[in-house]
Enzyme design. Structure first.
Site, PDB file in Angstrom:
ATOM      1  N   CYS A   1       0.811  -1.225   0.000  1.00  0.00           N
ATOM      2  CA  CYS A   1       0.000   0.000   0.000  1.00  0.00           C
ATOM      3  C   CYS A   1       0.843   1.273   0.000  1.00  0.00           C
ATOM      4  O   CYS A   1       0.370   2.333  -0.422  1.00  0.00           O
ATOM      5  CB  CYS A   1      -0.967   0.005   1.184  1.00  0.00           C
ATOM      6  SG  CYS A   1      -0.176  -0.136   2.799  1.00  0.00           S
TER       7      CYS A   1
ATOM      8  N   HIS B   1       7.717   3.469 -23.797  1.00  0.00           N
ATOM      9  CA  HIS B   1       7.687   3.688 -22.356  1.00  0.00           C
ATOM     10  C   HIS B   1       8.691   4.770 -21.955  1.00  0.00           C
ATOM     11  O   HIS B   1       9.529   5.180 -22.753  1.00  0.00           O
ATOM     12  CB  HIS B   1       7.975   2.397 -21.584  1.00  0.00           C
ATOM     13  CG  HIS B   1       6.833   1.430 -21.585  1.00  0.00           C
ATOM     14  ND1 HIS B   1       6.626   0.516 -22.599  1.00  0.00           N
ATOM     15  CD2 HIS B   1       5.816   1.235 -20.706  1.00  0.00           C
ATOM     16  CE1 HIS B   1       5.539  -0.197 -22.339  1.00  0.00           C
ATOM     17  NE2 HIS B   1       5.028   0.219 -21.196  1.00  0.00           N
ATOM     18  N   HIS B   2       8.634   5.176 -20.708  1.00  0.00           N
ATOM     19  CA  HIS B   2       9.510   6.213 -20.155  1.00  0.00           C
ATOM     20  C   HIS B   2      10.973   5.769 -20.160  1.00  0.00           C
ATOM     21  O   HIS B   2      11.278   4.574 -20.282  1.00  0.00           O
ATOM     22  CB  HIS B   2       9.073   6.547 -18.726  1.00  0.00           C
ATOM     23  CG  HIS B   2       8.954   5.345 -17.841  1.00  0.00           C
ATOM     24  ND1 HIS B   2      10.010   4.782 -17.170  1.00  0.00           N
ATOM     25  CD2 HIS B   2       7.880   4.567 -17.551  1.00  0.00           C
ATOM     26  CE1 HIS B   2       9.611   3.731 -16.479  1.00  0.00           C
ATOM     27  NE2 HIS B   2       8.314   3.568 -16.703  1.00  0.00           N
TER      28      HIS B   2
ATOM     29  N   LYS C   1      12.455   2.842 -17.708  1.00  0.00           N
ATOM     30  CA  LYS C   1      12.073   1.422 -17.786  1.00  0.00           C
ATOM     31  C   LYS C   1      13.280   0.574 -18.152  1.00  0.00           C
ATOM     32  O   LYS C   1      14.020   0.888 -19.093  1.00  0.00           O
ATOM     33  CB  LYS C   1      10.958   1.220 -18.817  1.00  0.00           C
ATOM     34  CG  LYS C   1      10.384  -0.191 -18.844  1.00  0.00           C
ATOM     35  CD  LYS C   1       9.158  -0.264 -19.724  1.00  0.00           C
ATOM     36  CE  LYS C   1       8.587  -1.669 -19.812  1.00  0.00           C
ATOM     37  NZ  LYS C   1       8.176  -2.197 -18.501  1.00  0.00           N
TER      38      LYS C   1
ATOM     39  N   THR D   1       4.013  -6.399 -21.608  1.00  0.00           N
ATOM     40  CA  THR D   1       2.719  -6.269 -22.275  1.00  0.00           C
ATOM     41  C   THR D   1       2.838  -6.523 -23.768  1.00  0.00           C
ATOM     42  O   THR D   1       1.972  -7.166 -24.375  1.00  0.00           O
ATOM     43  CB  THR D   1       2.130  -4.871 -22.022  1.00  0.00           C
ATOM     44  OG1 THR D   1       1.955  -4.681 -20.616  1.00  0.00           O
ATOM     45  CG2 THR D   1       0.792  -4.704 -22.722  1.00  0.00           C
TER      46      THR D   1
END
Length: 255
Positions: free
Chosen positions: A9, A142-143, A146, A153
């Protein structure tokens, strides 16, 4: 009201999941599990599953592979379904997840975005119609932070397309060393890294004098949290077994 526990969390995705839940009326976060950070939420925080004192309806996990054993032990002992969004599991750990699914419901997907999974279904349908005559290429962006390429994906998209083709294709990741024309039996997979791109995936079907593309753009990581919470609410009412986004999509399409 579905009671959700959030594992990890205090991580970035954990915060997105907690925020997403707070905006819904069909579920609520009842506690979090995280070994690191302070409790900044309005629900209890436990450092490990050994400290947990409440049984939720479902667990959503965006944490670390090291947490898997304790989480599955708690979940199977208390018959709690799990939405597992963590990546980087070993072959042995994936086997543990599948074994646990014989006792509890487990939702496990390489990408929690509802949109990207709809893209996969659309790409599979397009492959059935165009696959024999059209060349298939996948481009993912992607950024610049990464680490892996191609993205998990992109490989998930390619694997689903491959299952639709009559003949298993060859994945080609880099053509600069090739001195030959493109073969029909291949899927090109290309990676772009730059800036702060959250995630873009494009499937290109290139035929004679026409091109069909299917594209998905993630504008923020919140889309993955929304997908995970949708999966959690869905999974709370399911029997033991392995589930993924195709099950959730089918459920929504029949509503």
């Amino acid at each position: 009201m579905v009671k959700i526990a959030i594992v990890g969390c205090n991580g970035k995705m954990g915060y997105f999941v907690a925020d997403t839940i707070s905006k819904r009326e069909d579920c609520k976060a009842v506690f979090g599990v995280d070994a690191f950070g302070e409790n900044k939420f309005d629900f209890p925080l436990f450092r490990s599953f050994k400290d947990v004192t409440e049984i939720p309806d479902v667990i959503i996990d965006f944490s670390n592979p090291a947490v898997l054993d304790d989480m599955l032990e708690f979940a199977t002992a208390n018959n709690v379904p799990c939405v597992i969004c963590t990546t980087g599991y070993s072959v042995e750990q994936v086997a543990k997840i599948k074994n646990a699914a014989e006792k509890i419901a487990i939702f496990y997907s390489g990408n929690m975005s509802l949109g990207i999974n709809l893209l996969i279904e659309l790409a599979k349908k397009a492959t059935k119609v165009l696959g024999k005559e059209f060349d298939i290429e996948i481009v993912e962006k992607h950024h610049n932070l990464k680490l892996d390429a191609p993205s998990g994906t992109a490989l998930m998209i390619a694997d689903n397309i491959s299952e639709t083709l009559e003949e298993e294709p060859q994945y080609v990741y880099d053509r600069h060393s090739y001195r030959k024309k493109r073969s029909k039996n291949e899927i090109g997979i290309h990676s772009v890294r730059g800036g702060t791109i959250v995630g873009e995936h494009e499937v290109i079907f290139a035929g004679h004098d026409e091109v069909v593309t299917v594209t998905h753009q993630a504008q923020s990581k919140e889309v993955f949290a929304v997908g995970a919470v949708n999966a959690g609410v869905y999974l709370a009412n399911q029997s033991a077994g392995m589930y993924d986004m195709s099950d959730l999509l089918s459920d929504k399409l029949t509503d």
